[in-house]
Design a protein around this motif. Structure first.
Motif, mmCIF file in Angstrom:
data_model
loop_
_atom_site.group_PDB
_atom_site.id
_atom_site.type_symbol
_atom_site.label_atom_id
_atom_site.label_comp_id
_atom_site.label_asym_id
_atom_site.label_seq_id
_atom_site.Cartn_x
_atom_site.Cartn_y
_atom_site.Cartn_z
ATOM 1 N N ARG A 98 -19.365 -9.595 27.722
ATOM 2 C CA ARG A 98 -19.518 -10.242 28.880
ATOM 3 C C ARG A 98 -20.153 -9.943 29.890
ATOM 4 N N GLU A 99 -21.672 -9.755 30.332
ATOM 5 C CA GLU A 99 -21.417 -9.070 32.183
ATOM 6 C C GLU A 99 -20.293 -10.044 33.215
ATOM 7 N N TYR A 100 -19.701 -9.269 33.784
ATOM 8 C CA TYR A 100 -18.951 -9.491 34.511
ATOM 9 C C TYR A 100 -19.242 -10.223 35.324
ATOM 10 N N SER A 101 -19.310 -11.749 36.095
ATOM 11 C CA SER A 101 -19.497 -11.833 37.185
ATOM 12 C C SER A 101 -18.118 -12.838 37.902
ATOM 13 N N GLU A 102 -18.346 -12.933 39.128
ATOM 14 C CA GLU A 102 -17.206 -13.329 39.627
ATOM 15 C C GLU A 102 -17.427 -15.665 39.655
ATOM 16 N N SER A 103 -18.360 -15.419 38.998
ATOM 17 C CA SER A 103 -18.966 -17.565 39.394
ATOM 18 C C SER A 103 -18.153 -17.632 37.873
ATOM 19 N N GLU A 104 -18.035 -17.259 36.551
ATOM 20 C CA GLU A 104 -17.508 -17.348 36.316
ATOM 21 C C GLU A 104 -16.102 -17.190 35.628
ATOM 22 N N GLU A 105 -15.408 -18.492 34.221
ATOM 23 C CA GLU A 105 -14.476 -18.085 33.821
ATOM 24 C C GLU A 105 -14.216 -17.412 32.666
ATOM 25 N N TYR A 106 -13.078 -16.598 32.354
ATOM 26 C CA TYR A 106 -13.023 -15.531 31.312
ATOM 27 C C TYR A 106 -11.659 -16.352 30.321
ATOM 28 N N GLU A 107 -11.116 -15.155 29.460
ATOM 29 C CA GLU A 107 -10.158 -15.684 28.503
ATOM 30 C C GLU A 107 -9.640 -14.701 28.515
ATOM 31 N N VAL A 108 -8.213 -14.073 28.187
ATOM 32 C CA VAL A 108 -7.556 -13.336 28.096
ATOM 33 C C VAL A 108 -7.417 -12.738 26.365
ATOM 34 N N GLY A 109 -8.027 -11.651 26.446
ATOM 35 C CA GLY A 109 -8.430 -10.593 24.779
ATOM 36 C C GLY A 109 -9.886 -10.842 25.068
ATOM 37 N N GLU A 110 -10.778 -11.677 25.779
ATOM 38 C CA GLU A 110 -12.108 -11.487 25.867
ATOM 39 C C GLU A 110 -12.856 -9.578 26.425
ATOM 40 N N ILE A 111 -13.860 -9.210 26.234
ATOM 41 C CA ILE A 111 -14.471 -8.159 26.867
ATOM 42 C C ILE A 111 -15.524 -8.016 27.758
ATOM 43 N N VAL A 112 -15.212 -7.515 28.973
ATOM 44 C CA VAL A 112 -16.312 -7.813 30.027
ATOM 45 C C VAL A 112 -16.995 -6.619 30.657
ATOM 46 N N TYR A 113 -17.835 -7.113 30.585
ATOM 47 C CA TYR A 113 -19.118 -5.053 31.549
ATOM 48 C C TYR A 113 -18.958 -5.369 32.626
ATOM 49 N N HIS A 114 -18.882 -4.102 33.183
ATOM 50 C CA HIS A 114 -19.129 -4.525 34.494
ATOM 51 C C HIS A 114 -20.220 -3.376 35.180
ATOM 52 N N ARG A 115 -21.166 -3.885 35.504
ATOM 53 C CA ARG A 115 -22.550 -3.747 35.659
ATOM 54 C C ARG A 115 -22.558 -2.372 37.038
ATOM 55 N N SER A 116 -21.688 -2.934 37.969
ATOM 56 C CA SER A 116 -21.616 -1.779 39.185
ATOM 57 C C SER A 116 -20.933 -0.762 38.736
ATOM 58 N N TRP A 117 -19.683 -0.789 38.040
ATOM 59 C CA TRP A 117 -19.551 0.150 37.831
ATOM 60 C C TRP A 117 -20.128 0.601 36.686
ATOM 61 N N ASN A 118 -20.572 0.135 35.565
ATOM 62 C CA ASN A 118 -20.933 1.118 33.998
ATOM 63 C C ASN A 118 -19.753 1.439 33.426
ATOM 64 N N ASP A 119 -18.989 -0.378 33.095
ATOM 65 C CA ASP A 119 -17.458 0.382 32.776
ATOM 66 C C ASP A 119 -17.589 -1.281 31.999
ATOM 67 N N TYR A 120 -16.658 -0.750 30.704
ATOM 68 C CA TYR A 120 -16.131 -1.966 30.027
ATOM 69 C C TYR A 120 -14.734 -2.204 29.938
ATOM 70 N N GLY A 121 -14.214 -3.210 30.153
ATOM 71 C CA GLY A 121 -13.220 -3.516 30.019
ATOM 72 C C GLY A 121 -12.112 -4.546 29.400
ATOM 73 N N LYS A 122 -11.003 -5.301 28.922
ATOM 74 C CA LYS A 122 -10.639 -5.786 28.392
ATOM 75 C C LYS A 122 -9.564 -6.937 29.131
ATOM 76 N N ILE A 123 -9.737 -8.554 28.982
ATOM 77 C CA ILE A 123 -8.858 -9.174 29.806
ATOM 78 C C ILE A 123 -7.795 -9.277 29.168
ATOM 79 N N VAL A 124 -6.472 -8.860 30.935
ATOM 80 C CA VAL A 124 -5.485 -8.509 30.123
ATOM 81 C C VAL A 124 -3.885 -10.040 30.048
ATOM 82 N N ALA A 125 -4.806 -10.601 31.665
ATOM 83 C CA ALA A 125 -3.825 -11.339 31.921
ATOM 84 C C ALA A 125 -5.210 -12.307 33.830
ATOM 85 N N LYS A 126 -4.193 -13.664 33.566
ATOM 86 C CA LYS A 126 -5.505 -14.074 34.559
ATOM 87 C C LYS A 126 -3.684 -14.746 35.546
ATOM 88 N N GLU A 127 -4.600 -14.972 36.758
ATOM 89 C CA GLU A 127 -3.245 -15.403 37.306
ATOM 90 C C GLU A 127 -3.956 -16.966 38.282
#
Length: 132
Positions: free
Chosen positions: A76-105
């Motif tokens: 999913r494309e990252y947006s600060e307005s969205e909510e995510y789940e641990v383990g989900e994969i996101v794409y950060h368009r500004s950095w052209n990078d993919y990442g896995k959510i490892v924790a929430k706080e």
């Protein structure tokens, strides 16, 4: 008069929602700061070296992420307005990078963050659910 050549890098601006040839405003450590010609904001362009790389002081927690560890099609494309789940994969368009959510706080004032292990950027904390 001496003509001065300004170094620039093509980068996407998440504010303007456009890609520009952005001039380099400042270079510090392993981060190059670009200035968007549209909104005049500043954004980082990482040079690729992770903080602490080579000296054993990095904070990846032994959880490096490689492109073969996930399916980019499911990101999913990252947006600060969205909510995510641990383990989900996101794409950060500004950095052209993919990442896995490892924790929430949950922070004070009903603010929330997600901690994401990116392929190139390393582990970064991002805002979640802003404006909800």
């Amino acid at each position: 008069m001496i003509a001065r050549k300004t170094k620039s890098i093509e980068q996407y601006c998440s504010v303007c929602k456009e890609t520009f040839d952005m001039p380099v405003a400042e270079e510090r450590d392993d981060v190059v700061w670009l200035q968007c010609p549209g909104c005049k904001g500043y954004l980082p362009f990482m040079t690729g070296e992770k903080p602490g790389e080579g000296d054993g002081s990095g904070d990846a927690g032994g959880q490096d992420l490689a492109p073969e560890d996930f399916d980019p099609e499911s990101a999913r494309e990252y947006s600060e307005s969205e909510e995510y789940e641990v383990g989900e994969i996101v794409y950060h368009r500004s950095w052209n990078d993919y990442g896995k959510i490892v924790a929430k706080e949950q922070l004070s004032g009903e603010r929330k963050t997600i901690e994401v292990q990116f392929v190139n950027q390393g582990r970064i904390r991002l805002l979640e659910g802003v404006g909800r």
